[in-house]
Design a protein around this motif. Structure first.
Motif, PDB file in Angstrom:
ATOM      1  N   LYS A   1      -7.859  85.924  45.559  1.00 34.33           N
ATOM      2  CA  LYS A   1      -6.376  85.847  46.080  1.00 34.33           C
ATOM      3  C   LYS A   1      -6.611  85.066  47.111  1.00 34.33           C
ATOM      4  N   ILE A   2      -5.366  84.564  47.291  1.00 30.66           N
ATOM      5  CA  ILE A   2      -4.740  83.142  47.929  1.00 30.66           C
ATOM      6  C   ILE A   2      -4.419  83.051  49.470  1.00 30.66           C
TER       7      ILE A   2
ATOM      8  N   ILE B   1       4.684  78.875  45.496  1.00 30.83           N
ATOM      9  CA  ILE B   1       3.002  79.791  45.023  1.00 30.83           C
ATOM     10  C   ILE B   1       2.574  80.058  46.676  1.00 30.83           C
ATOM     11  N   PHE B   2       2.428  79.205  47.083  1.00 33.46           N
ATOM     12  CA  PHE B   2       1.639  80.134  48.212  1.00 33.46           C
ATOM     13  C   PHE B   2       2.460  80.812  49.240  1.00 33.46           C
ATOM     14  N   ALA B   3       4.149  80.601  49.561  1.00 37.26           N
ATOM     15  CA  ALA B   3       4.949  81.543  49.690  1.00 37.26           C
ATOM     16  C   ALA B   3       4.857  83.143  49.180  1.00 37.26           C
TER      17      ALA B   3
ATOM     18  N   ARG C   1       0.746  86.651  48.653  1.00 37.15           N
ATOM     19  CA  ARG C   1      -0.225  87.734  48.753  1.00 37.15           C
ATOM     20  C   ARG C   1       1.150  88.493  46.509  1.00 37.15           C
ATOM     21  N   LYS C   2       1.744  88.441  45.618  1.00 35.25           N
ATOM     22  CA  LYS C   2       1.913  89.040  44.908  1.00 35.25           C
ATOM     23  C   LYS C   2       1.189  88.592  43.498  1.00 35.25           C
ATOM     24  N   PHE C   3       0.187  87.179  43.776  1.00 37.22           N
ATOM     25  CA  PHE C   3      -0.962  87.526  42.828  1.00 37.22           C
ATOM     26  C   PHE C   3      -1.848  88.223  42.821  1.00 37.22           C
ATOM     27  N   GLU C   4      -2.181  88.720  44.259  1.00 38.53           N
ATOM     28  CA  GLU C   4      -3.705  89.392  44.537  1.00 38.53           C
ATOM     29  C   GLU C   4      -4.190  89.940  43.410  1.00 38.53           C
ATOM     30  N   ASN C   5      -5.580  89.992  42.947  1.00 41.09           N
ATOM     31  CA  ASN C   5      -6.173  90.159  42.440  1.00 41.09           C
ATOM     32  C   ASN C   5      -5.638  89.739  40.558  1.00 41.09           C
TER      33      ASN C   5
ATOM     34  N   LEU D   1      -6.164  79.323  38.839  1.00 37.00           N
ATOM     35  CA  LEU D   1      -5.444  77.815  38.505  1.00 37.00           C
ATOM     36  C   LEU D   1      -4.467  77.503  39.540  1.00 37.00           C
ATOM     37  N   SER D   2      -3.853  78.604  40.061  1.00 41.29           N
ATOM     38  CA  SER D   2      -2.792  78.163  41.029  1.00 41.29           C
ATOM     39  C   SER D   2      -4.030  76.693  42.259  1.00 41.29           C
ATOM     40  N   LYS D   3      -5.332  77.392  42.446  1.00 44.25           N
ATOM     41  CA  LYS D   3      -5.750  76.716  43.768  1.00 44.25           C
ATOM     42  C   LYS D   3      -6.160  75.636  42.947  1.00 44.25           C
ATOM     43  N   LEU D   4      -6.314  75.275  41.673  1.00 46.08           N
ATOM     44  CA  LEU D   4      -6.795  73.919  40.748  1.00 46.08           C
ATOM     45  C   LEU D   4      -5.637  73.292  40.636  1.00 46.08           C
ATOM     46  N   TYR D   5      -4.135  73.940  40.695  1.00 37.62           N
ATOM     47  CA  TYR D   5      -3.117  73.139  40.585  1.00 37.62           C
ATOM     48  C   TYR D   5      -2.747  72.266  42.023  1.00 37.62           C
ATOM     49  N   SER D   6      -3.064  73.018  42.587  1.00 32.52           N
ATOM     50  CA  SER D   6      -2.642  72.525  44.316  1.00 32.52           C
ATOM     51  C   SER D   6      -3.713  71.448  44.902  1.00 32.52           C
ATOM     52  N   LEU D   7      -4.810  71.515  43.810  1.00 32.81           N
ATOM     53  CA  LEU D   7      -5.598  70.717  43.845  1.00 32.81           C
ATOM     54  C   LEU D   7      -5.424  69.274  43.881  1.00 32.81           C
ATOM     55  N   SER D   8      -4.121  69.582  42.724  1.00 36.35           N
ATOM     56  CA  SER D   8      -3.324  67.618  42.307  1.00 36.35           C
ATOM     57  C   SER D   8      -2.667  66.612  43.016  1.00 36.35           C
ATOM     58  N   PRO D   9      -1.937  67.207  43.717  1.00 37.53           N
ATOM     59  CA  PRO D   9      -0.881  66.348  44.519  1.00 37.53           C
ATOM     60  C   PRO D   9      -2.128  65.928  46.187  1.00 37.53           C
TER      61      PRO D   9
END
Length: 345
Positions: free
Chosen positions: A179-180, A253-255, A258-262, A269-277
């Motif tokens: 999860k995020i 994505i952060f908002a 919960r939809k992306f859990e598991n 990939l979302s966590k890697l993407y968030s590191l870009s900015p």
């Protein structure tokens, strides 16, 4: 520029026939042929790679990844020219990026369009080493999803033989794959705010890196610093359209985290993407370094956006919005940023 627009229209037709693998692989073959047959002057780095090839075969010292050195010697032995270098790097990059898309994307043709609109020109037509490295590295996430950490590490380390910067992908091992959580979200936003604050105060966090005892890293930082101080590289635009788009996407994505859990692929990939900015802002004092690292993490964009569409009630409208966005990015890259010149053989 006409050939780029023709390919764009073909990929738009592919999106209309979504998940048609025949169209997808036809697009992949076209992009591969376009990459290996380009002539001198189409991209910014072509002549640089030719020069490096010359240094290597003449026995002059040059610090570069071992795979490029190997490709240069093999190409010289078999053809007496650097032609095989571009063939090998394009083959590896496009092959593994296609496998990355097939493995993770719910809309493969949409992912191909996203890849073409931005990353293809930057990686496969220009920065061929990072193009091949990022393709292998992001495909390696497949093994992290399967809890095969050893295979992931081996493949990422292998990708670093194409470009040393790929070792930064090992940060994925620290992520919670399930999860995020709120702590991660707060950390990202705090880093972004801190980055903009440091820019305002004219403080560079990159000064810490010069104390890391890794010769390759120090050498690269020295080159980037020299280029920056002598005005050889334009300053990073930390409020560019692409930066704002990425900030909006990670907020969305952060908002809806919960939809992306598991959903392990989406979480990683979302966590890697968030590191870009984040990296673009924090490392902006060295533009070349900031852009390179930010672009590397943003490769996740290729499948993150299509996955996002599957979670939206109006999936077709979201996909249409993504298509419109990618067209705008492509036109901006071609006619405003001038990433590549007109194509010729």
């Amino acid at each position: 520029m006409l050939i780029y627009i023709i390919i764009l229209f073909f990929l738009l037709i592919c999106c209309y026939c979504e998940n048609n693998k025949a169209f997808f692989y036809t697009g992949i073959v076209i992009l591969f042929i376009l990459a290996i047959l380009r002539g001198e002057g189409v991209d910014r780095d072509y002549e640089t790679y030719i020069s490096i090839y010359g240094y290597l075969i003449n026995g002059e010292p040059y610090t570069i990844e071992p795979t490029f050195i190997l490709a240069a010697y093999i190409s010289h032995y078999l053809t007496g020219s650097p032609v095989l270098i571009f063939f090998v790097f394009a083959l590896i990059a496009i092959y593994y990026k296609s496998k990355f898309i097939i493995t993770f994307s719910p809309y493969i043709c949409l992912s191909l369009l996203i890849y073409y609109s931005n990353f293809y020109f930057v990686h496969e037509l220009t920065q061929i080493r990072i193009g091949a490295a990022s393709a292998i590295g992001f495909y390696a996430i497949k093994y992290l999803v399967k809890n095969e950490q050893r295979k992931f590490i081996i493949l990422v380390l292998f990708s670093s033989l194409f470009h040393f910067s790929m070792v930064i992908l090992l940060i994925t091992l620290l992520f919670d794959k399930r999860k995020i959580n709120i702590y991660y979200i707060l950390t990202i936003y705090c880093l972004i705010i801190a980055g903009y604050l440091l820019i305002y105060l004219n403080i560079s966090p990159l000064r810490v890196l010069q104390y890391i005892p890794i010769s390759v890293l120090r050498e690269k930082l020295a080159i980037y610093t020299y280029q920056t101080e002598n005005g050889m590289i334009e300053p990073v635009n930390v409020t560019s359209i692409m930066q704002l788009v990425r900030l909006c996407v990670i907020t969305f994505i952060f908002a809806n985290s919960r939809k992306f859990e598991n959903n392990t692929p989406m979480v990683l990939l979302s966590k890697l993407y968030s590191l870009s900015p984040v990296c673009l802002v924090l490392f902006s004092s060295l533009p070349a370094f900031a852009i390179r690292v930010s672009e590397l993490y943003s490769v996740a964009d290729i499948v993150v956006l299509p996955i996002l569409a599957t979670y939206c009630k109006q999936a077709r409208m979201i996909r249409l919005g993504i298509v419109v966005l990618t067209i705008c990015i492509l036109l901006m890259n071609l006619f405003h940023n001038g990433i590549v010149n007109g194509y010729h053989f």
